[in-house]
Write a protein that holds these residues in place. Structure first.
Motif, PDB file in Angstrom:
ATOM      1  N   PHE A   1      39.208  36.473  46.062  1.00 58.74           N
ATOM      2  CA  PHE A   1      40.004  38.691  46.543  1.00 58.74           C
ATOM      3  C   PHE A   1      39.927  38.389  48.593  1.00 58.74           C
ATOM      4  O   PHE A   1      39.611  37.422  48.814  1.00 58.74           O
ATOM      5  CB  PHE A   1      38.675  39.082  46.424  1.00 58.74           C
ATOM      6  N   TYR A   2      40.658  39.017  48.519  1.00 57.42           N
ATOM      7  CA  TYR A   2      41.124  39.165  50.382  1.00 57.42           C
ATOM      8  C   TYR A   2      40.878  40.885  50.474  1.00 57.42           C
ATOM      9  O   TYR A   2      41.771  41.740  50.186  1.00 57.42           O
ATOM     10  CB  TYR A   2      42.078  39.019  50.245  1.00 57.42           C
ATOM     11  N   PHE A   3      39.803  41.603  51.093  1.00 58.11           N
ATOM     12  CA  PHE A   3      39.625  42.729  51.617  1.00 58.11           C
ATOM     13  C   PHE A   3      40.891  43.162  52.340  1.00 58.11           C
ATOM     14  O   PHE A   3      41.369  42.420  52.644  1.00 58.11           O
ATOM     15  CB  PHE A   3      38.526  43.125  52.132  1.00 58.11           C
ATOM     16  N   ILE A   4      41.332  44.872  51.661  1.00 62.11           N
ATOM     17  CA  ILE A   4      42.542  45.125  52.406  1.00 62.11           C
ATOM     18  C   ILE A   4      41.844  46.407  52.997  1.00 62.11           C
ATOM     19  O   ILE A   4      41.719  46.444  53.753  1.00 62.11           O
ATOM     20  CB  ILE A   4      43.648  45.611  51.586  1.00 62.11           C
ATOM     21  N   GLU A   5      40.891  47.043  52.135  1.00 63.86           N
ATOM     22  CA  GLU A   5      40.501  48.236  53.236  1.00 63.86           C
ATOM     23  C   GLU A   5      40.271  49.327  52.272  1.00 63.86           C
ATOM     24  O   GLU A   5      39.492  48.891  51.596  1.00 63.86           O
ATOM     25  CB  GLU A   5      42.031  49.579  53.319  1.00 63.86           C
TER      26      GLU A   5
ATOM     27  N   GLU B   1      33.073  36.427  35.405  1.00 64.15           N
ATOM     28  CA  GLU B   1      32.185  36.096  36.365  1.00 64.15           C
ATOM     29  C   GLU B   1      33.059  36.672  37.738  1.00 64.15           C
ATOM     30  O   GLU B   1      31.946  37.043  38.635  1.00 64.15           O
ATOM     31  CB  GLU B   1      32.757  34.734  36.692  1.00 64.15           C
ATOM     32  N   GLN B   2      34.218  36.755  37.846  1.00 62.71           N
ATOM     33  CA  GLN B   2      35.362  37.518  38.950  1.00 62.71           C
ATOM     34  C   GLN B   2      34.376  38.325  39.306  1.00 62.71           C
ATOM     35  O   GLN B   2      34.179  39.462  40.405  1.00 62.71           O
ATOM     36  CB  GLN B   2      36.631  36.684  38.683  1.00 62.71           C
ATOM     37  N   ARG B   3      34.543  39.731  37.935  1.00 63.07           N
ATOM     38  CA  ARG B   3      34.009  40.277  37.828  1.00 63.07           C
ATOM     39  C   ARG B   3      32.835  40.821  38.667  1.00 63.07           C
ATOM     40  O   ARG B   3      32.637  42.423  39.347  1.00 63.07           O
ATOM     41  CB  ARG B   3      33.971  41.564  36.484  1.00 63.07           C
ATOM     42  N   SER B   4      32.263  40.285  38.247  1.00 59.52           N
ATOM     43  CA  SER B   4      30.360  40.316  38.595  1.00 59.52           C
ATOM     44  C   SER B   4      30.676  39.848  40.143  1.00 59.52           C
ATOM     45  O   SER B   4      30.017  40.825  40.655  1.00 59.52           O
ATOM     46  CB  SER B   4      29.792  40.163  37.940  1.00 59.52           C
ATOM     47  N   PHE B   5      31.105  39.159  40.219  1.00 66.34           N
ATOM     48  CA  PHE B   5      31.104  38.393  41.815  1.00 66.34           C
ATOM     49  C   PHE B   5      31.707  39.400  43.158  1.00 66.34           C
ATOM     50  O   PHE B   5      30.844  40.069  43.858  1.00 66.34           O
ATOM     51  CB  PHE B   5      32.073  37.381  41.907  1.00 66.34           C
ATOM     52  N   ILE B   6      32.723  40.337  42.367  1.00 66.52           N
ATOM     53  CA  ILE B   6      33.466  41.166  43.888  1.00 66.52           C
ATOM     54  C   ILE B   6      32.971  42.399  43.444  1.00 66.52           C
ATOM     55  O   ILE B   6      32.059  43.241  44.941  1.00 66.52           O
ATOM     56  CB  ILE B   6      35.317  40.926  43.813  1.00 66.52           C
ATOM     57  N   GLY B   7      32.188  42.544  42.123  1.00 66.55           N
ATOM     58  CA  GLY B   7      31.519  44.380  41.990  1.00 66.55           C
ATOM     59  C   GLY B   7      30.201  44.422  43.309  1.00 66.55           C
ATOM     60  O   GLY B   7      30.102  44.772  43.906  1.00 66.55           O
TER      61      GLY B   7
ATOM     62  N   VAL C   1      38.486  38.498  53.548  1.00 60.76           N
ATOM     63  CA  VAL C   1      39.517  39.139  54.267  1.00 60.76           C
ATOM     64  C   VAL C   1      40.779  39.683  54.287  1.00 60.76           C
ATOM     65  O   VAL C   1      40.693  37.403  54.559  1.00 60.76           O
ATOM     66  CB  VAL C   1      39.424  40.167  55.634  1.00 60.76           C
ATOM     67  N   VAL C   2      42.454  39.683  53.930  1.00 62.03           N
ATOM     68  CA  VAL C   2      43.368  38.479  54.146  1.00 62.03           C
ATOM     69  C   VAL C   2      43.600  37.532  55.691  1.00 62.03           C
ATOM     70  O   VAL C   2      43.154  38.638  57.084  1.00 62.03           O
ATOM     71  CB  VAL C   2      44.720  39.446  54.179  1.00 62.03           C
ATOM     72  N   PRO C   3      44.117  36.973  56.005  1.00 63.97           N
ATOM     73  CA  PRO C   3      43.902  36.031  57.266  1.00 63.97           C
ATOM     74  C   PRO C   3      45.180  37.108  58.166  1.00 63.97           C
ATOM     75  O   PRO C   3      46.243  37.836  57.316  1.00 63.97           O
ATOM     76  CB  PRO C   3      44.824  35.027  57.330  1.00 63.97           C
TER      77      PRO C   3
END
Ligand code: ADP
Length: 447
Positions: free
Chosen positions: A283-287, A250-256, A130-132
């Motif tokens: 990546f940082y989750f926001i909502e 790689e980033q695509r399958s990681f976050i998905g 998440v975002v700090p």
């Protein structure tokens, strides 16, 4: 399967839901305010019920009127659409208490994930980055200052109940923190009746990347890839594309996969979207949005799957019936949100449509409730059409978008069509090299 669905919404999204229902052999009930008696969603529905005067508070947000309309028409389910009551947990609860199915998540999920503070702590505990920022709501300016100094300026003050970019203020230095804190609280109180705020590090050049998710009532969850929604004005999306030009495989399958696993872990049902900021490879989750989103269309275009149909199907209790490996991604899709607004001043431009020609051809989709002679009422959101194009490559998609924007005629009012033409002609847009600040920087430069 449901026999009759009441659509508690208006405009293009009411029409979108009606279309999915018709193709599933489900009858539809439209509800409308007195200002929308001639609207396309009312004309096409099997039945319609007037639920109040123009003001949304008295019509599209009028829960007793909507439940009465469902009762008298004998509907067995209610689809809330987007906006209005779509993220109102009390509405979801009342719908079920009155014996109708709610086409959406449980009231508890809307409550937990709809509040940005609890959503953030829930996913953080499940291992999402998440975002700090503050661990929960900040209770005072003094507390805000301590947190801001520990994470470092600039910071963003955000409303826990936020949406539509409201209740969000940047503080670039300790001197501006008080003003930002007070403005954000005031705006949040006025917009959401809840002035709880929290603090996040303000990221300097992120992209907005979100994952489309779908869960059933049996613990299964899949994702439909990402959407890049970084072209924004005032934190509001203007153009979206899928896949994102910024991610590698790689980033695509990681976050998905991570988003789908987290969604399954909370036992979520229905469609939902996890939103992330993406900066310097992180990546940082926001909502999380616990509903269908405007830009669901581009995920449909690259997967060939009707998400509203899936949403309705899982709401009946049916299992997904397929897994992640069955979802295939093909080509590229871009959506332009066309608003009834002046393309430079953004002043709303309701009024009568005088001349309407929608582009067509291979890979072109228009989601809109407009027609020639239709009078856009001044009471609601200014989104009037979504122009969505698909191509086998991003370049083909861009060429097709250019061609369709040239063809599209919406006469009689101002629209943001010229803004879209300007955006897609920019070399940096063509290169996919943009972040969430790019559009505002472009507009600040003038034409
Ligand atoms: P809303 O629910 O009001 O749309 P979001 O939390 O989804 O608010 O954020 C909307 C947009 O605001 C994001 O897409 C991004 O452009 C910007 N934003 C949100 N959080 C941050 C942050 N921590 N740093 C920089 N920009 C942010």
């Amino acid at each position: 399967m449901f026999e009759k669905v009441l659509i508690a919404n208006r405009g293009e999204i009411a029409l979108r839901i009606h279309r999915a229902c018709r193709e599933m052999g489900i009858q539809t009930v439209a509800v409308h305010s007195t200002a929308d008696a001639d609207a396309m969603h009312v004309r096409l529905a099997d039945e319609s019920v007037c639920i109040g005067p123009p003001s949304a508070r008295d019509s599209y947000l009028n829960i007793p009127a909507i439940l009465s309309a469902a009762t008298i028409t004998g509907a067995d389910a209610i689809h809330p659409g987007i906006g209005f009551l779509a993220e109102n947990a009390q509405f979801a609860e009342m719908v079920e208490e009155h014996g109708f199915a709610f086409i959406g998540p449980t009231a508890d999920h809307i409550r937990i994930m709809g509040d940005k503070v609890t959503a953030k702590s829930t996913v953080k505990n499940l291992g999402l980055p998440v975002v700090p920022g503050s661990d929960g709501p900040v209770a005072s300016l003094d507390e805000a200052e301590v947190i801001a100094r520990s994470i470092g300026f600039p910071v963003l003050i955000k409303a826990a109940a936020g949406g539509g970019g409201k209740g969000m203020k940047v503080a670039r230095s300790p001197e501006t923190l008080r003003e930002a804190y007070q403005l954000a609280r005031g705006e949040a109180r006025a917009a959401f009746g809840n002035d709880e705020v929290y603090i996040e590090k303000y990221l300097g050049h992120p992209r907005h990347i979100e994952i489309q998710l779908l869960g059933d009532m049996h613990g299964n969850c899949v994702h439909f890839g990402e959407r890049d929604c970084s072209v924004q004005r005032r934190h509001q999306k203007v153009i979206e594309e899928a896949p994102s030009p910024a991610l590698n495989a790689e980033q695509r399958s990681f976050i998905g996969d991570l988003a789908a696993r987290t969604t399954a872990a909370i036992g979520y049902r229905g469609v939902g979207t996890m939103e992330f900021l993406f900066e310097d490879g992180q990546f940082y989750f926001i909502e999380m949005n616990t509903r269908l989103q405007v830009e669901h269309t581009i995920s449909e275009m690259i997967t060939g799957i009707d998400l509203v149909r899936e949403q309705i199907r899982v709401a009946t209790g049916a299992p997904l019936g397929y897994g992640q490996a069955d979802i295939r991604f093909e080509g590229h899709a871009i959506e332009c949100r066309i608003n009834a607004e002046h393309p430079e001043t953004f002043l709303p431009s309701p009024g009568r449509i005088d001349g309407y020609h929608a582009p067509g051809g291979l890979g072109v989709r228009i989601d809109s409730a407009l027609y020639d002679g239709y009078r856009i009422p001044p009471h609601y959101d200014s989104l009037i059409a979504k122009l969505v194009v698909h191509g086998s490559t991003r370049n083909e998609c861009l060429m097709r978008l250019r061609r369709t924007l040239e063809e599209y005629v919406i006469g009689g009012i101002d629209t943001t069509l010229p803004l879209h033409q300007r955006i897609i002609a920019q070399p940096s847009f063509i290169d996919g090299a943009y972040d969430i600040h790019w559009l505002e920087q472009l507009m600040a430069k003038g034409s």
